[in-house]
Design a protein around this motif. Structure first.
Motif, short mmCIF file in Angstrom:
data_model
loop_
_atom_site.label_atom_id
_atom_site.label_comp_id
_atom_site.label_asym_id
_atom_site.label_seq_id
_atom_site.Cartn_x
_atom_site.Cartn_y
_atom_site.Cartn_z
N ALA A 346 0.82 -1.59 -0.18
CA ALA A 346 0.17 0.14 0.37
C ALA A 346 1.10 1.28 0.38
CB ALA A 346 -0.64 0.45 1.13
N ASP A 347 1.98 1.78 1.00
CA ASP A 347 3.11 2.00 1.02
C ASP A 347 3.03 2.85 -0.67
OD1 ASP A 347 2.37 2.69 3.43
OD2 ASP A 347 4.45 1.78 4.35
N ARG A 348 3.58 1.87 -1.46
CA ARG A 348 4.30 2.09 -2.40
C ARG A 348 3.07 1.88 -3.97
NH1 ARG A 348 7.15 -0.82 0.77
NH2 ARG A 348 9.53 0.54 0.79
N ALA A 349 2.12 1.60 -3.52
CA ALA A 349 1.08 1.30 -5.10
C ALA A 349 0.10 2.87 -5.11
CB ALA A 349 0.34 0.41 -4.41
N LEU A 350 -0.70 3.26 -6.51
CA LEU A 350 -0.55 4.35 -6.82
C LEU A 350 -1.31 3.38 -7.98
CD1 LEU A 350 0.22 6.10 -9.91
CD2 LEU A 350 2.21 5.62 -7.68
N VAL A 351 -2.26 4.91 -8.25
CA VAL A 351 -3.39 3.78 -9.78
C VAL A 351 -3.70 5.37 -10.27
CG1 VAL A 351 -5.20 1.80 -8.76
CG2 VAL A 351 -5.58 4.57 -7.94
N LEU A 352 -3.35 4.68 -11.68
CA LEU A 352 -3.83 5.59 -12.81
C LEU A 352 -5.31 5.74 -13.42
CD1 LEU A 352 -0.17 4.96 -14.79
CD2 LEU A 352 -0.47 7.08 -13.05
N PRO A 353 -5.02 6.78 -14.64
CA PRO A 353 -6.47 6.53 -15.37
C PRO A 353 -6.98 5.29 -16.17
CG PRO A 353 -5.18 9.09 -15.15
CD PRO A 353 -4.67 8.16 -14.33
N PHE A 354 -7.85 4.91 -15.99
CA PHE A 354 -8.00 3.98 -16.42
C PHE A 354 -9.80 3.88 -17.44
CE2 PHE A 354 -8.54 -0.60 -17.35
CZ PHE A 354 -8.06 -1.08 -18.04
N HIS A 355 -9.79 4.19 -18.32
CA HIS A 355 -10.52 4.23 -18.22
C HIS A 355 -11.29 4.01 -20.25
CE1 HIS A 355 -10.63 8.43 -19.25
NE2 HIS A 355 -10.30 8.44 -18.60
N THR A 356 -12.22 3.79 -21.50
CA THR A 356 -12.48 3.94 -22.36
C THR A 356 -12.46 5.02 -24.13
OG1 THR A 356 -14.65 4.05 -22.64
CG2 THR A 356 -14.03 1.73 -22.61
N HIS A 357 -11.91 5.82 -22.90
CA HIS A 357 -11.63 7.23 -23.64
C HIS A 357 -10.13 7.49 -23.48
CE1 HIS A 357 -16.20 8.41 -21.83
NE2 HIS A 357 -16.44 7.38 -23.12
N LEU A 358 -9.65 6.65 -22.87
CA LEU A 358 -8.45 7.03 -22.63
C LEU A 358 -7.32 7.13 -24.68
CD1 LEU A 358 -6.79 6.08 -19.52
CD2 LEU A 358 -6.83 8.50 -19.91
N THR A 359 -6.55 7.83 -25.36
CA THR A 359 -5.79 7.25 -26.76
C THR A 359 -5.14 7.04 -25.89
OG1 THR A 359 -5.44 9.72 -26.60
CG2 THR A 359 -7.26 8.96 -28.09
N ASN A 360 -4.45 6.84 -27.38
CA ASN A 360 -2.41 6.46 -27.11
C ASN A 360 -1.96 7.16 -26.45
OD1 ASN A 360 0.00 4.43 -27.33
ND2 ASN A 360 0.52 5.73 -28.70
N ASN A 361 -2.54 8.37 -27.56
CA ASN A 361 -0.98 9.61 -27.23
C ASN A 361 -1.31 9.64 -25.27
OD1 ASN A 361 0.22 9.72 -29.37
ND2 ASN A 361 -1.28 11.46 -30.47
N LYS A 362 -2.15 10.14 -25.03
CA LYS A 362 -2.61 10.13 -22.95
C LYS A 362 -1.88 9.78 -22.47
CE LYS A 362 -7.69 12.42 -23.96
NZ LYS A 362 -8.41 12.33 -23.61
N ILE A 363 -2.20 8.32 -23.18
CA ILE A 363 -1.23 6.80 -21.72
C ILE A 363 0.18 7.45 -21.87
CG2 ILE A 363 -1.04 4.55 -21.87
CD1 ILE A 363 -3.57 4.27 -22.76
N GLU A 364 0.91 7.10 -23.28
CA GLU A 364 2.40 7.73 -23.51
C GLU A 364 2.63 8.89 -22.34
OE1 GLU A 364 5.40 8.16 -26.53
OE2 GLU A 364 3.60 9.57 -27.07
N PHE A 365 1.44 9.89 -22.43
CA PHE A 365 1.71 11.24 -22.12
C PHE A 365 1.89 10.69 -19.99
CE2 PHE A 365 -0.25 14.91 -19.58
CZ PHE A 365 0.63 15.66 -19.68
#
Length: 384
Positions: A346-365
């Motif tokens: 838990a001390d080292r876990a983080l969540v990133l945006p995850f949904h169907t509207h993410l493009t490859n460019n957004k994920i790369e960013f």
């Protein structure tokens, strides 16, 4: 629906014309409280899982609370659970008057370890609540064997895991009952709401009795023995959920593509524990994209990365603040150091945006920004 701002949210429901049309139909009808549409959602969800009964309620926590009440679990009794999850469904144990007895988790999957759960069983234990954290199924065969050996109820917390499979079967089929949650960031999102499923008619009747009295009971001279919680689901919520359920396979497939893009960009990121899928797990549909930072990262370093991402207009969050470190459980006698694996993860876990509207460019960013942020906090690669 594409957003008009540069901000990238943690979750963004996949809403189509089908959902908008379904909600509009209910809004134009003479009934928007829990009625026929809610019943249709219940029947549809039960059929999707292959379970006999489904009861729609207002939240996952309320769902587990009503489940415990229907099993007669309350003061003086104990329920074994995990301290590690994104949602805090386990709070229902305390709300029912019972004591949550926590057990540690597996380092790789984050799921409750069957042997550690069994060690916590006492004469007062009545049930085991095991979750499918972030969508990863628990070892249900082993948990079921323990529950049967000790004559305990097995409750499945699937609030984070709709659509995942264990040994080819959908999660939600393994407990005496299972709880699903439809608030964000669930793949099947209604805004709020939840569903409890079971094959036991007595549990189903108990759930409905504690949820609310039927309309035709209001003028009855027969007063129920149980005071209901008025925890039903509106037809508006159910209409949205039913439309999402019909599109669920499509939504999950689109989310899997996003997962693949993330994995491709993450491969060059040293010091991150790779995504793990345990033995006998057939499919994992993640709740969010969970990143496990290396052991050289500290909790404050993780928090600094979250802050840097926020500054770049990317929403992120710590995946878990372990239950035993929260005040309510502190007052029950739990302390830091009680569950070392849960704390380490838990001390080292983080969540990133995850949904169907993410493009490859957004994920790369997103990934490049996180890499830059990790350099800023001065942490290097780590060996797992």
């Amino acid at each position: 629906m594409e957003t008009n701002t540069s901000f990238i949210p943690l979750s963004d429901p996949d809403i189509s014309f089908a959902e908008l049309s379904a909600v509009e139909t209910v809004l134009c009808s003479p009934q928007i409280s829990n009625g026929r549409v809610t019943e249709a959602f219940e029947h549809g969800f039960a059929a999707y899982l292959g379970r006999k009964y489904a009861v729609a309620v207002s939240s996952g926590t309320i769902g587990l609370l009503l489940a415990l009440k229907s099993l007669g679990i309350g003061p003086g009794q104990e329920v074994i659970a995990s301290p590690y999850s994104f949602r805090e469904t386990v709070h229902a144990i305390g709300l029912a008057g019972a004591r949550a007895v926590l057990a540690d988790i597996d380092y790789w999957s984050g799921t409750l370890v069957p042997e550690k759960a069994e060690e916590r069983i006492t004469a007062n234990t009545r049930a085991i609540v095991a979750g499918n954290p972030n969508g990863h199924p628990a070892p249900w065969s082993e948990l079921r064997a323990i529950a049967q050996r000790h004559h305990l109820a097995l409750l499945e917390d699937s609030t984070e895991a709709v659509g995942s499979r264990y040994k080819g079967e959908l999660v939600g089929r393994f407990g005496d009952l299972a709880v699903f949650d439809f608030a964000q960031p669930s793949a099947l999102s209604c805004g709020e709401g939840a569903m409890v499923v079971t094959d036991d008619i007595e549990i189903a009747v108990g759930l409905r009795r504690y949820r609310a009295h039927c309309l035709d009971e209001r003028s009855s001279v027969i007063v129920g023995a149980a005071a209901p919680y008025q925890a039903g689901m509106s037809d508006l919520t159910a209409a949205l959920g039913l439309a999402q359920l019909k599109r669920l396979d499509e939504i999950l497939e689109r989310r899997r593509l996003v997962d693949q893009l993330y994995n491709a960009h993450m491969q060059s990121f040293e010091g991150v524990k790779p995504p793990y899928v345990g033995p006998h797990v057939t499919d994992v549909n993640w709740l969010l994209y969970l990143v496990h930072l290396g052991t050289r990262f500290t909790r404050s370093g993780r928090d600094a990365i979250v802050d840097d991402l926020r500054a770049a207009q990317i929403e992120s969050a710590a995946y878990s603040h372990p239950l035993h470190l929260q005040r309510h459980y502190f007052e029950l006698g739990y302390r830091r150091g009680d569950f070392l694996v849960a704390e380490k993860i838990a001390d080292r876990a983080l969540v990133l945006p995850f949904h169907t509207h993410l493009t490859n460019n957004k994920i790369e960013f997103i990934v490049e920004t996180m890499k830059d942020a990790s350099i800023n906090v001065g942490a290097g690669a780590a060996i797992y």
